[in-house]
Design a protein around this motif. Structure first.
Motif, short mmCIF file in Angstrom:
data_model
loop_
_atom_site.label_atom_id
_atom_site.label_comp_id
_atom_site.label_asym_id
_atom_site.label_seq_id
_atom_site.Cartn_x
_atom_site.Cartn_y
_atom_site.Cartn_z
N ALA A 97 8.78 9.74 -3.07
CA ALA A 97 9.13 9.10 -4.34
C ALA A 97 9.10 10.13 -5.47
O ALA A 97 9.99 10.14 -6.34
CB ALA A 97 8.15 7.97 -4.64
N LEU A 98 8.10 11.02 -5.45
CA LEU A 98 8.02 12.05 -6.49
C LEU A 98 9.20 13.01 -6.40
O LEU A 98 9.78 13.39 -7.40
CB LEU A 98 6.71 12.84 -6.35
CG LEU A 98 5.48 12.20 -6.99
CD1 LEU A 98 4.21 12.92 -6.54
CD2 LEU A 98 5.56 12.20 -8.51
N ARG A 99 9.57 13.35 -5.16
CA ARG A 99 10.72 14.24 -4.96
C ARG A 99 11.99 13.59 -5.52
O ARG A 99 12.79 14.24 -6.17
CB ARG A 99 10.89 14.56 -3.47
CG ARG A 99 10.37 15.93 -3.16
CD ARG A 99 10.49 16.32 -1.71
NE ARG A 99 9.24 16.94 -1.32
CZ ARG A 99 8.38 16.42 -0.47
NH1 ARG A 99 8.64 15.28 0.14
NH2 ARG A 99 7.27 17.04 -0.20
N LEU A 100 12.12 12.29 -5.24
CA LEU A 100 13.31 11.58 -5.73
C LEU A 100 13.34 11.52 -7.26
O LEU A 100 14.37 11.72 -7.88
CB LEU A 100 13.32 10.16 -5.19
CG LEU A 100 14.10 9.91 -3.91
CD1 LEU A 100 13.89 8.49 -3.44
CD2 LEU A 100 15.59 10.15 -4.15
N LEU A 101 12.17 11.25 -7.82
CA LEU A 101 12.10 11.11 -9.28
C LEU A 101 12.32 12.45 -9.98
O LEU A 101 13.04 12.53 -10.97
CB LEU A 101 10.73 10.54 -9.69
CG LEU A 101 10.50 10.43 -11.19
CD1 LEU A 101 11.33 9.29 -11.77
CD2 LEU A 101 9.04 10.22 -11.52
N LEU A 102 11.68 13.48 -9.44
CA LEU A 102 11.66 14.76 -10.15
C LEU A 102 12.73 15.72 -9.69
O LEU A 102 12.87 16.79 -10.25
CB LEU A 102 10.29 15.42 -10.00
CG LEU A 102 9.09 14.62 -10.53
CD1 LEU A 102 7.80 15.31 -10.19
CD2 LEU A 102 9.19 14.43 -12.03
N ARG A 103 13.47 15.34 -8.64
CA ARG A 103 14.42 16.32 -8.11
C ARG A 103 15.47 16.65 -9.17
O ARG A 103 16.06 15.75 -9.78
CB ARG A 103 15.09 15.82 -6.83
CG ARG A 103 16.01 14.67 -7.05
CD ARG A 103 16.70 14.24 -5.78
NE ARG A 103 17.56 13.12 -6.08
CZ ARG A 103 18.26 12.47 -5.18
NH1 ARG A 103 18.19 12.82 -3.93
NH2 ARG A 103 19.04 11.47 -5.53
N PRO A 104 15.66 17.95 -9.41
CA PRO A 104 16.59 18.35 -10.45
C PRO A 104 18.04 18.12 -10.07
O PRO A 104 18.91 18.17 -10.92
CB PRO A 104 16.30 19.83 -10.64
CG PRO A 104 15.53 20.26 -9.47
CD PRO A 104 14.96 19.05 -8.81
N GLU A 148 4.88 8.59 1.41
CA GLU A 148 5.79 7.77 0.62
C GLU A 148 5.78 8.23 -0.85
O GLU A 148 6.82 8.32 -1.50
CB GLU A 148 5.33 6.31 0.71
CG GLU A 148 6.38 5.31 0.29
CD GLU A 148 5.81 3.91 0.26
OE1 GLU A 148 6.20 3.17 -0.65
OE2 GLU A 148 4.97 3.57 1.13
N LEU A 149 4.57 8.54 -1.31
CA LEU A 149 4.42 9.01 -2.69
C LEU A 149 5.13 10.35 -2.89
O LEU A 149 5.84 10.55 -3.89
CB LEU A 149 2.93 9.16 -3.00
CG LEU A 149 2.57 9.52 -4.45
CD1 LEU A 149 2.98 8.41 -5.40
CD2 LEU A 149 1.08 9.78 -4.57
N ASP A 150 4.98 11.26 -1.92
CA ASP A 150 5.67 12.56 -2.01
C ASP A 150 7.18 12.37 -2.07
O ASP A 150 7.87 13.01 -2.88
CB ASP A 150 5.32 13.43 -0.78
CG ASP A 150 3.93 14.03 -0.90
OD1 ASP A 150 3.29 13.83 -1.95
OD2 ASP A 150 3.48 14.67 0.07
N MET A 178 0.85 -1.20 0.00
CA MET A 178 0.00 0.00 0.00
C MET A 178 0.89 1.25 0.00
O MET A 178 1.84 1.36 0.76
CB MET A 178 -0.88 -0.03 1.26
CG MET A 178 -1.92 1.07 1.34
SD MET A 178 -3.21 0.79 0.14
CE MET A 178 -4.20 2.25 0.39
N THR A 179 0.58 2.17 -0.89
CA THR A 179 1.36 3.39 -0.99
C THR A 179 0.66 4.52 -0.26
O THR A 179 -0.48 4.84 -0.57
CB THR A 179 1.51 3.78 -2.48
OG1 THR A 179 1.97 2.66 -3.18
CG2 THR A 179 2.45 4.92 -2.65
N ASP A 180 1.32 5.12 0.74
CA ASP A 180 0.65 6.26 1.38
C ASP A 180 1.19 7.56 0.77
O ASP A 180 2.13 7.57 -0.01
CB ASP A 180 0.79 6.22 2.90
CG ASP A 180 2.21 6.40 3.36
OD1 ASP A 180 3.00 7.00 2.60
OD2 ASP A 180 2.55 5.94 4.45
N PHE A 181 0.54 8.68 1.14
CA PHE A 181 0.86 9.95 0.49
C PHE A 181 2.28 10.43 0.80
O PHE A 181 2.94 10.98 -0.07
CB PHE A 181 -0.17 11.02 0.87
CG PHE A 181 -1.42 10.92 0.06
CD1 PHE A 181 -1.37 11.01 -1.33
CD2 PHE A 181 -2.63 10.73 0.66
CE1 PHE A 181 -2.52 10.91 -2.09
CE2 PHE A 181 -3.79 10.63 -0.09
CZ PHE A 181 -3.74 10.72 -1.48
#
Lengths: 110, 182
Positions: free
Chosen positions: A10-17, A6-8, A1-4
């Protein structure tokens, strides 16, 4: 189960410039574009100034016929310069310079 | 090197005073963020590069408008976002822009240490979102814009921005928890 949270993360890791390295060529390209833009602006301003002077000179040319030629004495030589000739010479020079500036402007546009 | 807010303001002031080297330093600091934002928005690396350069040139001419109230990263990303909107408006007929560029993922996915959510799954899920939802998430996470900044950039009401970001995250969560990601 993905909580918010964890999602935040993950998004930071993926999109971090910070994942990307600085590209020096990119910086140089930006600076070069800025310099070209500055050149374009200064050339455009010069063109407008010259154009304005040329138009004013044309008006002066019409009035020039009312004035007597200007005589210049140098040693035993004497010259007679008509105001029309002086203004015409100036207009010719201005138009020539304008042409050169417009050509430079096109160089900086591409 | 972390880009500190005070340093950015100092560099911006120097740039407005005519120091082009100061602007070069600002470009160096914020190029990764602007490029990351545009790569996510365009899905096309060379196009993102081009719009990023245009954005920094536009940023240079509008730098006197930067008040220092927010971070420089948010401000320049806002400029980049508007440049991208203008580009999209000019090229609406060009369907190639919406096509995915195969190579665009490679520079982003450099970190493989993410423990719980696979980055490739997340990127795929992100690409499945509605474009409006995706844009808001990208502005929020890459540009680090506040909801209020995003609302002023997108000209959407603040409440709509908040609810759309919330919905986008819920959709992402559902996509990640779908049958293929158990």
């Amino acid at each position: 189960m993905t909580d918010f949270n964890e999602l935040d993360d993950a998004l930071r890791l993926l999109l971090r410039p910070e994942n990307r390295a600085v590209d020096e060529k990119f910086v140089l390209n930006v600076l070069s574009r800025i310099r070209r833009q500055r050149h374009r602006q200064s050339i455009t301003i010069s063109c407008l100034c010259l154009l304005m002077l040329t138009l004013l000179s044309q008006q002066a040319l019409k009035l020039a016929s009312a004035y007597a030629p200007l005589s210049v004495q140098w040693q035993n030589l004497s010259f007679s310069l008509s105001p029309g000739l002086v203004i015409n010479t100036f207009i010719a020079l201005a138009v020539g310079t304008l042409a050169v500036l417009i050509q430079r402007l096109f160089q900086y546009t591409d | 090197m972390p880009a500190s807010h005070d340093d950015d303001i100092e560099l911006a002031v120097l740039t407005v005073a005519g120091d082009l080297n100061a602007y070069a330093e600002l470009v160096r600091r914020h190029q990764p963020a602007v490029l990351a934002l545009l790569v996510q928005l365009t899905h096309h690396r060379p196009l993102a590069d081009d719009i990023a350069q245009d954005s920094f040139v536009r940023g240079f001419t509008k730098l006197h408008q930067y008040t220092g109230a927010g971070s420089f990263r948010s401000w320049i990303c806002g400029v980049a976002y508007r440049e991208w909107l203008m580009h999209r408006r000019r090229n609406q007929h060009d369907h190639k822009l919406s096509a995915f560029n195969e190579d665009f993922h490679s520079p982003v996915i450099a970190d493989t240490t993410m423990p719980m959510i696979n980055q490739i799954d997340l990127q795929n899920a992100l690409d499945c979102l509605q474009p409006e939802e995706r844009e808001l998430l990208i502005l929020s996470f890459v540009a680090e814009c506040s909801h209020a900044d995003i609302a002023s950039m997108t000209k959407l009401p603040l409440g709509t921005v908040k609810s759309q970001i919330r919905r986008a995250k819920e959709n992402l969560k559902n996509l990640l928890n779908g049958p293929h990601n158990d």
